[in-house]
Write a protein that holds these residues in place. Sequence first.
Motif, PDB file in Angstrom:
ATOM      1  N   PRO A   1       0.807  -1.225   0.000  1.00 13.20           N
ATOM      2  CA  PRO A   1       0.000   0.000   0.000  1.00 13.20           C
ATOM      3  C   PRO A   1       0.838   1.272   0.000  1.00 13.20           C
ATOM      4  CG  PRO A   1      -0.036  -0.995   2.173  1.00 13.20           C
ATOM      5  CD  PRO A   1       0.622  -1.981   1.259  1.00 13.20           C
ATOM      6  N   ALA A   2       2.072   1.197   0.496  1.00  9.43           N
ATOM      7  CA  ALA A   2       2.935   2.376   0.531  1.00  9.43           C
ATOM      8  C   ALA A   2       3.826   2.470  -0.699  1.00  9.43           C
ATOM      9  CB  ALA A   2       3.798   2.363   1.795  1.00  9.43           C
ATOM     10  N   GLY A   3       3.606   1.587  -1.676  1.00  7.99           N
ATOM     11  CA  GLY A   3       4.449   1.582  -2.874  1.00  7.99           C
ATOM     12  C   GLY A   3       5.670   0.699  -2.729  1.00  7.99           C
ATOM     13  N   THR A   4       5.843   0.080  -1.577  1.00  6.99           N
ATOM     14  CA  THR A   4       6.934  -0.860  -1.339  1.00  6.99           C
ATOM     15  C   THR A   4       6.361  -2.132  -0.742  1.00  6.99           C
ATOM     16  OG1 THR A   4       7.326   0.082   0.869  1.00  6.99           O
ATOM     17  CG2 THR A   4       8.626   0.967  -0.951  1.00  6.99           C
ATOM     18  N   TYR A   5       6.969  -3.271  -1.062  1.00 11.26           N
ATOM     19  CA  TYR A   5       6.461  -4.548  -0.576  1.00 11.26           C
ATOM     20  C   TYR A   5       6.749  -4.702   0.922  1.00 11.26           C
ATOM     21  CZ  TYR A   5       5.930  -5.509  -5.494  1.00 11.26           C
ATOM     22  OH  TYR A   5       5.554  -5.431  -6.809  1.00 11.26           O
ATOM     23  N   GLY A   6       5.799  -5.332   1.595  1.00 13.30           N
ATOM     24  CA  GLY A   6       5.929  -5.514   3.029  1.00 13.30           C
ATOM     25  C   GLY A   6       5.429  -4.343   3.829  1.00 13.30           C
ATOM     26  N   SER A   7       4.660  -3.440   3.201  1.00 14.37           N
ATOM     27  CA  SER A   7       4.101  -2.303   3.931  1.00 14.37           C
ATOM     28  C   SER A   7       2.644  -2.586   4.278  1.00 14.37           C
ATOM     29  CB  SER A   7       4.207  -1.021   3.102  1.00 14.37           C
ATOM     30  OG  SER A   7       3.583  -1.177   1.836  1.00 14.37           O
ATOM     31  N   SER A   8       2.102  -1.777   5.171  1.00 17.74           N
ATOM     32  CA  SER A   8       0.699  -1.935   5.567  1.00 17.74           C
ATOM     33  C   SER A   8       0.180  -0.614   6.093  1.00 17.74           C
ATOM     34  CB  SER A   8       0.549  -3.019   6.640  1.00 17.74           C
ATOM     35  OG  SER A   8       1.232  -2.653   7.823  1.00 17.74           O
ATOM     36  N   THR A   9      -1.132  -0.481   6.112  1.00 19.70           N
ATOM     37  CA  THR A   9      -1.763   0.701   6.669  1.00 19.70           C
ATOM     38  C   THR A   9      -3.181   0.348   7.090  1.00 19.70           C
ATOM     39  OG1 THR A   9      -2.211   3.067   6.309  1.00 19.70           O
ATOM     40  CG2 THR A   9      -2.712   1.582   4.492  1.00 19.70           C
ATOM     41  N   VAL A  10      -3.802   1.281   7.812  1.00 14.07           N
ATOM     42  CA  VAL A  10      -5.134   1.044   8.368  1.00 14.07           C
ATOM     43  C   VAL A  10      -6.115   2.046   7.779  1.00 14.07           C
ATOM     44  CG1 VAL A  10      -6.519   0.968  10.479  1.00 14.07           C
ATOM     45  CG2 VAL A  10      -4.155   0.170  10.510  1.00 14.07           C
ATOM     46  N   GLY A  11      -7.335   1.601   7.519  1.00 16.26           N
ATOM     47  CA  GLY A  11      -8.390   2.482   7.021  1.00 16.26           C
ATOM     48  C   GLY A  11      -9.745   1.974   7.471  1.00 16.26           C
ATOM     49  N   SER A  12     -10.772   2.445   6.826  1.00 18.08           N
ATOM     50  CA  SER A  12     -12.125   2.010   7.173  1.00 18.08           C
ATOM     51  C   SER A  12     -12.997   2.014   5.919  1.00 18.08           C
ATOM     52  CB  SER A  12     -12.744   2.922   8.230  1.00 18.08           C
ATOM     53  OG  SER A  12     -12.861   4.244   7.741  1.00 18.08           O
ATOM     54  N   VAL A  13     -14.090   1.280   5.997  1.00 13.82           N
ATOM     55  CA  VAL A  13     -15.060   1.244   4.894  1.00 13.82           C
ATOM     56  C   VAL A  13     -15.892   2.521   4.959  1.00 13.82           C
ATOM     57  CG1 VAL A  13     -16.968  -0.008   3.841  1.00 13.82           C
ATOM     58  CG2 VAL A  13     -15.118  -1.273   4.969  1.00 13.82           C
ATOM     59  N   ALA A  14     -15.814   3.317   3.897  1.00 11.14           N
ATOM     60  CA  ALA A  14     -16.503   4.612   3.898  1.00 11.14           C
ATOM     61  C   ALA A  14     -17.889   4.540   3.280  1.00 11.14           C
ATOM     62  CB  ALA A  14     -15.667   5.655   3.144  1.00 11.14           C
ATOM     63  N   SER A  15     -18.089   3.625   2.341  1.00  9.76           N
ATOM     64  CA  SER A  15     -19.374   3.565   1.626  1.00  9.76           C
ATOM     65  C   SER A  15     -19.644   2.147   1.161  1.00  9.76           C
ATOM     66  CB  SER A  15     -19.346   4.514   0.421  1.00  9.76           C
ATOM     67  OG  SER A  15     -20.504   4.370  -0.371  1.00  9.76           O
ATOM     68  N   VAL A  16     -20.907   1.749   1.215  1.00 13.27           N
ATOM     69  CA  VAL A  16     -21.324   0.420   0.758  1.00 13.27           C
ATOM     70  C   VAL A  16     -22.623   0.550  -0.015  1.00 13.27           C
ATOM     71  CG1 VAL A  16     -22.078  -1.889   1.436  1.00 13.27           C
ATOM     72  CG2 VAL A  16     -20.238  -0.756   2.711  1.00 13.27           C
ATOM     73  N   SER A  17     -22.660  -0.025  -1.194  1.00 15.36           N
ATOM     74  CA  SER A  17     -23.910  -0.098  -1.956  1.00 15.36           C
ATOM     75  C   SER A  17     -24.040  -1.507  -2.516  1.00 15.36           C
ATOM     76  CB  SER A  17     -23.936   0.936  -3.089  1.00 15.36           C
ATOM     77  OG  SER A  17     -22.828   0.776  -3.952  1.00 15.36           O
ATOM     78  N   TYR A  18     -25.275  -1.965  -2.624  1.00 16.18           N
ATOM     79  CA  TYR A  18     -25.521  -3.360  -2.977  1.00 16.18           C
ATOM     80  C   TYR A  18     -26.097  -3.496  -4.389  1.00 16.18           C
ATOM     81  CZ  TYR A  18     -25.005  -3.914   2.052  1.00 16.18           C
ATOM     82  OH  TYR A  18     -24.520  -3.884   3.340  1.00 16.18           O
ATOM     83  N   ASP A  19     -25.933  -4.720  -4.930  1.00 14.08           N
ATOM     84  CA  ASP A  19     -26.525  -5.079  -6.224  1.00 14.08           C
ATOM     85  C   ASP A  19     -26.123  -4.110  -7.331  1.00 14.08           C
ATOM     86  OD1 ASP A  19     -27.704  -7.212  -4.983  1.00 14.08           O
ATOM     87  OD2 ASP A  19     -29.619  -6.221  -4.677  1.00 14.08           O
ATOM     88  N   GLU A  20     -24.843  -3.744  -7.355  1.00 12.54           N
ATOM     89  CA  GLU A  20     -24.325  -2.933  -8.457  1.00 12.54           C
ATOM     90  C   GLU A  20     -24.093  -3.841  -9.662  1.00 12.54           C
ATOM     91  OE1 GLU A  20     -23.907   0.367  -8.491  1.00 12.54           O
ATOM     92  OE2 GLU A  20     -24.688   0.534  -6.452  1.00 12.54           O
TER      93      GLU A  20
END
Length: 432
Positions: free
Chosen positions: A245-264
């Motif tokens: 996620p940071a553009g380099t392998y072995g990186s990590s970060t935290v986030g959250s689900v901002a939006s959800v819509s169904y049956d797209e």
Amino acid sequence: MGRKEGWKKTTRHYIRVAFSALLFGVLSAGTFAATRPLFSDFFHNEEQETVKFETEPVTEETESETETEPETQTETTEEVTEPPETETTAETVPIEEVVRDEVRKYEYNIEDYKRLNNTLKQVALSADYALTEVRSRVTDTDLFGEHVKSGSSASGVIIARTSGEILILTTDSVLKDAGDIEVVFYGGRTYSASVKAVDETDGIAVVTVPLSTITFRDSQVIKNIDIGDSSMLQRGDMILAVGAPAGTYGSSTVGSVASVSYDEIQVDGYFKDMIADVDIDPKYGSFVINTAGELVGWFGSNEGDAEGYHRIKGISDYLDEIETISNGTRYPFLGIRAQELTSDITDAIPEADFPKKGLYIQSCIKNSPSYNAGIQNGDVLVKINDEEIGSMADYETALRKLTGEEQAVITIMRQNGSGYQEADFRVTVAGR
């Protein structure tokens, strides 16, 4: 001697009488206790009403005491009325509200933050054993005749381990160079790999590494990741991005689900559209895991995504395709974007004989099997190989039964003047 015998007889007589009386009393009490519930309806109606309307006798007694003993009434009212008020309050307040109120009152400190951060760190680190770097290596010759290796790379994740191979999910972009494939496992060890199958429509691929080529030590370290249920993700849920996620392998970060819509609507199905509030570099690919460390998806292309927001492709929507290509075959592809018939569609097209069952075809992908067979936008799909299609679930079930290069008969209803006419099209099924 005679008096003594008479006294003994008299004593035994009174003992028998006393014992009989005691026995009669016990039997009478037992009989009364056993039969009381049976006759209580007839003889004790007042007691039933008291139990049913237990507040009424208290009110009458309170009113009587109010007229005669005001000071005593005050004490009695406190003893009788306060406990029910406390009990009623405890019963009517939902436990969720109590917990929420207590959480709001709690003052978090730096130690709480450290514990939370440490927990998330452990979840991210545990995923490292299943994460890989997938490389495509092309060997060229430079101006001086030296061999030069070039190519591309992307994140991968181990999704399965059989008795003979390790299967890795990655993006199809890394395979477009048509070079040799290699996989870098946890610890930096590199092994040759081959392509199992590719799903070009969804941009994913599965590569395989023979287990026989991996050292025993490395085979004990690497592991496949647990697959989660992305359909359970909801807005506000915390997620972790791992891989690169940071553009380099072995990186990590935290986030959250901002939006959800169904049956797209997507090609040949529906999906759950999710947008994550997470800052990542999508260039090398990142996978999404939940707080239990389970794989729930990956981040797709950043085309059209707002800055700081990226779309999640939930793994539950693609599990059938992943299973198919993991077995070395391509998932069947017709290239139809369709939706179930709703009143919005039927009301917009006022023809009296508009089909009441089927899938309304919004579009056919250019150069797809359905497009090349002559199926058009606005047609209503009603059958595949004589199987009636009334919902998207019916469509997906019928689609899974098809194989590449197979001739399938697709029946549609097409507008003809003021009505609709049935037509059959022979479609050559392709692989995604």
